[in-house]
Scaffold this motif. Structure first.
Motif, PDB file in Angstrom:
ATOM      1  N   LYS A   1      50.212-109.806 -18.560  1.00 60.99           N
ATOM      2  CA  LYS A   1      50.087-111.103 -18.335  1.00 60.99           C
ATOM      3  C   LYS A   1      50.650-111.835 -18.974  1.00 60.99           C
ATOM      4  CE  LYS A   1      45.076-111.789 -17.021  1.00 60.99           C
ATOM      5  NZ  LYS A   1      44.084-111.926 -17.482  1.00 60.99           N
ATOM      6  N   LEU A   2      51.375-110.720 -20.141  1.00 62.48           N
ATOM      7  CA  LEU A   2      52.044-110.978 -21.579  1.00 62.48           C
ATOM      8  C   LEU A   2      53.891-110.790 -20.615  1.00 62.48           C
ATOM      9  CD1 LEU A   2      50.210-110.457 -23.705  1.00 62.48           C
ATOM     10  CD2 LEU A   2      50.236-112.607 -23.177  1.00 62.48           C
ATOM     11  N   LYS A   3      53.886-110.213 -19.516  1.00 56.72           N
ATOM     12  CA  LYS A   3      54.825-110.225 -19.069  1.00 56.72           C
ATOM     13  C   LYS A   3      55.556-108.158 -19.941  1.00 56.72           C
ATOM     14  CE  LYS A   3      56.731-114.173 -18.158  1.00 56.72           C
ATOM     15  NZ  LYS A   3      57.400-115.405 -18.927  1.00 56.72           N
TER      16      LYS A   3
ATOM     17  N   LEU B   1      62.621-108.645 -24.675  1.00 52.33           N
ATOM     18  CA  LEU B   1      62.727-106.915 -24.533  1.00 52.33           C
ATOM     19  C   LEU B   1      60.971-107.256 -24.356  1.00 52.33           C
ATOM     20  CD1 LEU B   1      63.548-104.511 -22.832  1.00 52.33           C
ATOM     21  CD2 LEU B   1      63.529-103.695 -25.480  1.00 52.33           C
ATOM     22  N   ARG B   2      59.873-106.818 -23.973  1.00 48.25           N
ATOM     23  CA  ARG B   2      58.738-106.385 -23.712  1.00 48.25           C
ATOM     24  C   ARG B   2      58.380-104.940 -23.087  1.00 48.25           C
ATOM     25  NH1 ARG B   2      58.536-111.704 -22.059  1.00 48.25           N
ATOM     26  NH2 ARG B   2      57.073-113.257 -23.830  1.00 48.25           N
TER      27      ARG B   2
ATOM     28  N   GLN C   1      48.565 -96.132 -27.391  1.00 48.25           N
ATOM     29  CA  GLN C   1      48.871 -97.672 -26.402  1.00 48.25           C
ATOM     30  C   GLN C   1      50.208 -97.916 -27.222  1.00 48.25           C
ATOM     31  OE1 GLN C   1      48.218-101.172 -28.058  1.00 48.25           O
ATOM     32  NE2 GLN C   1      49.701-100.921 -27.439  1.00 48.25           N
ATOM     33  N   GLU C   2      51.750 -97.765 -27.505  1.00 50.97           N
ATOM     34  CA  GLU C   2      52.482 -98.193 -28.343  1.00 50.97           C
ATOM     35  C   GLU C   2      53.434 -99.506 -27.548  1.00 50.97           C
ATOM     36  OE1 GLU C   2      55.435 -95.895 -30.025  1.00 50.97           O
ATOM     37  OE2 GLU C   2      54.994 -94.936 -28.794  1.00 50.97           O
ATOM     38  N   GLY C   3      53.123-100.605 -28.654  1.00 54.77           N
ATOM     39  CA  GLY C   3      53.686-101.514 -28.015  1.00 54.77           C
ATOM     40  C   GLY C   3      55.369-102.235 -28.045  1.00 54.77           C
ATOM     41  N   HIS C   4      56.510-102.113 -28.185  1.00 58.64           N
ATOM     42  CA  HIS C   4      57.842-102.512 -28.976  1.00 58.64           C
ATOM     43  C   HIS C   4      57.859-103.879 -27.772  1.00 58.64           C
ATOM     44  CE1 HIS C   4      57.471 -98.558 -31.349  1.00 58.64           C
ATOM     45  NE2 HIS C   4      56.627 -98.503 -30.455  1.00 58.64           N
ATOM     46  N   THR C   5      58.276-104.653 -28.970  1.00 58.42           N
ATOM     47  CA  THR C   5      58.874-106.559 -28.155  1.00 58.42           C
ATOM     48  C   THR C   5      59.723-106.523 -29.166  1.00 58.42           C
ATOM     49  OG1 THR C   5      57.720-107.440 -29.618  1.00 58.42           O
ATOM     50  CG2 THR C   5      56.746-106.762 -27.335  1.00 58.42           C
ATOM     51  N   ALA C   6      60.558-107.311 -28.715  1.00 60.83           N
ATOM     52  CA  ALA C   6      62.114-107.804 -29.178  1.00 60.83           C
ATOM     53  C   ALA C   6      62.664-109.635 -28.410  1.00 60.83           C
ATOM     54  CB  ALA C   6      63.543-107.005 -28.976  1.00 60.83           C
ATOM     55  N   PHE C   7      62.836-110.230 -29.874  1.00 59.79           N
ATOM     56  CA  PHE C   7      62.910-111.709 -29.201  1.00 59.79           C
ATOM     57  C   PHE C   7      63.815-111.898 -30.230  1.00 59.79           C
ATOM     58  CE2 PHE C   7      58.382-111.977 -27.458  1.00 59.79           C
ATOM     59  CZ  PHE C   7      57.390-111.173 -27.824  1.00 59.79           C
ATOM     60  N   ALA C   8      64.404-113.735 -29.703  1.00 61.70           N
ATOM     61  CA  ALA C   8      65.595-114.363 -30.383  1.00 61.70           C
ATOM     62  C   ALA C   8      65.074-114.326 -31.410  1.00 61.70           C
ATOM     63  CB  ALA C   8      66.121-114.978 -29.363  1.00 61.70           C
ATOM     64  N   THR C   9      63.743-115.438 -31.132  1.00 66.15           N
ATOM     65  CA  THR C   9      63.705-115.930 -32.985  1.00 66.15           C
ATOM     66  C   THR C   9      62.438-115.235 -33.255  1.00 66.15           C
ATOM     67  OG1 THR C   9      61.785-117.268 -31.369  1.00 66.15           O
ATOM     68  CG2 THR C   9      64.464-118.104 -31.585  1.00 66.15           C
ATOM     69  N   LYS C  10      62.376-115.794 -34.631  1.00 68.08           N
ATOM     70  CA  LYS C  10      60.433-115.381 -35.138  1.00 68.08           C
ATOM     71  C   LYS C  10      59.391-116.230 -35.043  1.00 68.08           C
ATOM     72  CE  LYS C  10      58.419-114.371 -39.846  1.00 68.08           C
ATOM     73  NZ  LYS C  10      57.473-115.584 -39.891  1.00 68.08           N
ATOM     74  N   GLU C  11      59.738-117.729 -34.130  1.00 67.12           N
ATOM     75  CA  GLU C  11      58.664-118.522 -34.182  1.00 67.12           C
ATOM     76  C   GLU C  11      58.197-117.258 -32.934  1.00 67.12           C
ATOM     77  OE1 GLU C  11      60.792-119.009 -35.057  1.00 67.12           O
ATOM     78  OE2 GLU C  11      60.878-119.589 -36.575  1.00 67.12           O
ATOM     79  N   GLU C  12      58.878-116.647 -32.138  1.00 71.73           N
ATOM     80  CA  GLU C  12      58.514-116.121 -31.104  1.00 71.73           C
ATOM     81  C   GLU C  12      57.642-114.708 -31.329  1.00 71.73           C
ATOM     82  OE1 GLU C  12      62.274-116.493 -28.538  1.00 71.73           O
ATOM     83  OE2 GLU C  12      61.118-116.227 -27.215  1.00 71.73           O
TER      84      GLU C  12
ATOM     85  N   GLU D   1      73.623-112.462 -33.146  1.00 71.68           N
ATOM     86  CA  GLU D   1      72.330-112.551 -34.292  1.00 71.68           C
ATOM     87  C   GLU D   1      71.551-111.210 -33.931  1.00 71.68           C
ATOM     88  OE1 GLU D   1      69.267-116.374 -34.608  1.00 71.68           O
ATOM     89  OE2 GLU D   1      71.164-116.791 -32.932  1.00 71.68           O
ATOM     90  N   MET D   2      70.423-110.889 -35.060  1.00 70.06           N
ATOM     91  CA  MET D   2      70.029-109.838 -34.668  1.00 70.06           C
ATOM     92  C   MET D   2      68.596-110.242 -33.917  1.00 70.06           C
ATOM     93  SD  MET D   2      70.138-107.157 -38.240  1.00 70.06           S
ATOM     94  CE  MET D   2      69.998-108.024 -39.057  1.00 70.06           C
ATOM     95  N   VAL D   3      67.884-109.204 -33.270  1.00 66.96           N
ATOM     96  CA  VAL D   3      66.173-109.372 -33.101  1.00 66.96           C
ATOM     97  C   VAL D   3      65.682-109.309 -33.373  1.00 66.96           C
ATOM     98  CG1 VAL D   3      66.937-108.799 -30.820  1.00 66.96           C
ATOM     99  CG2 VAL D   3      65.727-107.116 -32.248  1.00 66.96           C
ATOM    100  N   TRP D   4      64.214-110.033 -33.219  1.00 67.57           N
ATOM    101  CA  TRP D   4      63.095-110.127 -34.169  1.00 67.57           C
ATOM    102  C   TRP D   4      61.907-109.590 -33.751  1.00 67.57           C
ATOM    103  CZ3 TRP D   4      62.403-111.573 -38.567  1.00 67.57           C
ATOM    104  CH2 TRP D   4      63.768-113.372 -39.542  1.00 67.57           C
ATOM    105  N   GLN D   5      61.815-108.026 -34.032  1.00 70.47           N
ATOM    106  CA  GLN D   5      60.813-107.211 -33.706  1.00 70.47           C
ATOM    107  C   GLN D   5      59.056-106.974 -33.847  1.00 70.47           C
ATOM    108  OE1 GLN D   5      64.083-104.234 -34.231  1.00 70.47           O
ATOM    109  NE2 GLN D   5      63.150-103.427 -32.389  1.00 70.47           N
ATOM    110  N   ASN D   6      58.866-106.391 -32.783  1.00 67.87           N
ATOM    111  CA  ASN D   6      56.865-106.326 -32.988  1.00 67.87           C
ATOM    112  C   ASN D   6      56.924-105.418 -32.136  1.00 67.87           C
ATOM    113  OD1 ASN D   6      56.532-108.860 -33.655  1.00 67.87           O
ATOM    114  ND2 ASN D   6      55.810-109.893 -31.866  1.00 67.87           N
ATOM    115  N   SER D   7      55.481-104.482 -33.573  1.00 72.68           N
ATOM    116  CA  SER D   7      55.032-102.596 -32.178  1.00 72.68           C
ATOM    117  C   SER D   7      53.809-103.518 -32.795  1.00 72.68           C
ATOM    118  CB  SER D   7      55.792-101.838 -33.118  1.00 72.68           C
ATOM    119  OG  SER D   7      55.654-101.604 -34.769  1.00 72.68           O
ATOM    120  N   TRP D   8      53.012-102.917 -32.434  1.00 74.87           N
ATOM    121  CA  TRP D   8      51.713-103.353 -31.708  1.00 74.87           C
ATOM    122  C   TRP D   8      51.168-101.908 -31.637  1.00 74.87           C
ATOM    123  CZ3 TRP D   8      51.450-103.831 -26.920  1.00 74.87           C
ATOM    124  CH2 TRP D   8      51.980-104.975 -26.568  1.00 74.87           C
ATOM    125  N   ALA D   9      49.467-101.337 -31.245  1.00 72.53           N
ATOM    126  CA  ALA D   9      48.971-100.144 -31.351  1.00 72.53           C
ATOM    127  C   ALA D   9      46.957-100.129 -31.438  1.00 72.53           C
ATOM    128  CB  ALA D   9      49.829 -98.902 -31.335  1.00 72.53           C
TER     129      ALA D   9
END
Ligand SMILES: O=C(C[C@H]1NCCC[C@H]1O)Cn1cnc2c(c1=O)CCCC2
Ligand SMILES: [Mg+2]
Length: 485
Positions: free
Chosen positions: A58-60, A130-131, A158-169, A252-260
């Protein structure tokens, strides 16, 4: 073999090892720290995965699968987070009799495997967000005492690795995922957790900040990290050159998350709800929610009883419950009661001649042993009601037990006393890393040092002038402290 040799409150470690084997979740393996996950465990993992995967879709999030292997130079690419863990990395050095030119690492996590390709795939702001999520195994050659589900050299996650254009996202997604982890623990596993932020010392060294859901095991008085959701900031973007051309045409550099979250979650559930009869399963993750057992009398009409059991199971399955019957001739009803209690099945339905005659069934709850006779006509609604009550009761009971372990302290002496009393400590802290290191040094010992578990998002009132329990400096926040897994 029936019954437990160890009692939960007498010998927790032995009790735990026995429960996971007797309930047929785990088989020990001839390599230390490696375990066989049997259906009773894998079916739980699959029920959790079904929920989590649907939610992240649902979060794409998109499904990927990256290679198990990573080259040495890529793995070393960002040493500041690897160097601390280097001993845990497992390496392939040979194939057959011949040495490999260069050793290849088995992934302990996939940042360095994935991010060179994130760099290749992300060019423009149109390529963002990128999700990426993958369900896989990872290997960490841990040395401290291996424990099924809790600490193993290979585990599933599960390991999620995402990249966004902004820190807010990125900031927003970190918390969306953390909420899903809370739901996994509280709504499925019936395990209470605290959402919070890790300290600078305890966070993922490669990231910007770490949030986590923290559980607590009253029997050992140890905190345990349930799952983590990190904001990586632009640290990995810098290392792996993950940049994008924004709308204005500049780079610009992307803003990333990772979660498991991992199969450790199953072990936390076992430790939380298990009792001296064995496993106790929350209905939402029970591979079997109802077991139907015929109770034949010497000259009773066993065929009719068996028929009643079959139609009971059929009705329940038709209504979406996971139900089965145990009609094995070579085991007594009593043996079957103990067997399915050991496996933690939430409801047992007994059908004997009297029940048949009265058009009723006897339902027995695994969590509190309550027995109730209900008319066959009310079967589905009663089973639904009882399973709901069990789910609620398990979380409520676990929350009360966990809350009873929480101790608010203000001084060093109160801290050490609480620590020795296996408490979950809530203490005012000046939020200085030196102080955290000092507490670790001062509490080193056989059972391991105390550490910060998290700074809970839900902060109690901090009266002005409150001093840090360890440094005496002005306290800035309340944090959970304790020993941990
Ligand atoms: O794995 C992470 C961070 C991150 N990895 C991806 C999923 C979320 C989160 O766990 C931290 N970490 C833990 N443990 C290890 C490593 C490591 O990076 C690398 C070397 C071996 C041991
Ligand atoms: Mg580790």
């Amino acid at each position: 073999k029936l019954g437990m040799a160890y009692k939960k409150d007498d010998n927790f470690g032995e009790w735990y090892s026995e429960v996971v084997v007797n309930s047929e979740m785990i088989e020990y393996y001839d390599i230390s720290g490696c375990y066989i996950l049997r259906p009773w465990a894998m079916e739980i993992w699959e029920l959790l995965k079904e929920f989590f995967d649907a939610e992240i879709k649902k979060l794409k999030l998109k499904p990927y699968y990256f290679p198990l292997f990573v080259t040495e130079n890529v793995l070393q690419k960002e040493k500041d987070h690897i160097e601390g863990f280097a001993p845990e990395v497992a390496w392939v050095t040979k194939s057959g009799k011949s040495e490999l030119e260069a050793p290849i690492a088995i992934r302990p996590t996939s940042e360095t495997v994935m991010y060179p390709y994130f760099s290749k795939w992300i060019r423009s702001h149109r390529d963002l967000p990128l999700r990426c999520n993958q369900w896989c195994n990872v290997v960490r050659w841990e040395f401290s005492n291996p424990t099924p589900f809790i600490r193993s050299r290979e585990f599933l996650w599960q390991e999620g690795h995402t990249a966004f254009a902004t820190k807010e996202e990125a900031d927003e997604e970190v918390l969306q995922i953390l909420e899903l982890y809370r739901r996994i623990y509280e709504e499925f596993l019936a395990v209470p957790v605290s959402k919070g932020r890790k300290s600078e010392m305890e966070k993922f060294a490669g990231g910007l900040y770490t949030t986590s859901v923290e559980a607590f095991i009253p029997n050992t008085g140890r905190g345990i990290q349930g799952a983590t959701s990190h904001c990586l900031g632009q640290n990995f973007a810098k290392m792996f050159d993950i940049t994008f051309e924004n709308e204005k045409g500049s780079r610009e550099m992307v803003w990333q998350n990772s979660w498991a979250y991992t199969t450790r979650s199953i072990g936390v559930m076992v430790m939380t709800h298990g009792d001296d009869k064995g496993l106790v399963l929350p209905p939402r993750v029970a591979p079997l929610q109802v077991i139907v057992i015929p109770v034949p009398y010497k000259d009773a009409d066993t065929t009719a009883i068996k028929g009643a059991c079959e139609s009971t199971v059929y009705t329940l399955n038709e209504s979406g419950f996971r139900a089965d019957l145990d009609t094995r001739e070579n085991y007594s009803p009593g043996w079957k009661y103990s067997h399915w209690e050991m496996k933690g099945v939430p409801l047992r339905i007994e059908i004997g001649p009297k029940d048949l005659a009265n058009k009723q069934v006897r339902i027995v709850r695994r969590d509190n042993g309550a027995k109730v006779d209900i008319p066959v006509a009310n079967l589905v609604e009663e089973v639904k009601r009882l399973l709901g009550e069990i789910q609620e009761n398990l979380l409520k009971t676990a929350k009360e037990k966990r809350d009873a372990c929480i101790e608010v302290i203000h001084t060093w002496d109160e801290f050490t006393t609480a620590l020795n009393n296996k408490r979950l400590i809530l203490a005012p802290w000046c939020d200085e890393e030196e102080v955290e290191k000092d507490v670790k040094a001062r509490t080193k010992g056989e059972l391991g040092a105390a550490k910060t578990l998290c700074t809970p998002f839900e902060q109690p009132e901090l009266p002005g002038g409150t001093l840090c329990f360890a440094s005496g400096k002005p306290a800035k926040k309340w944090s959970f402290w304790g020993r941990s897994y």
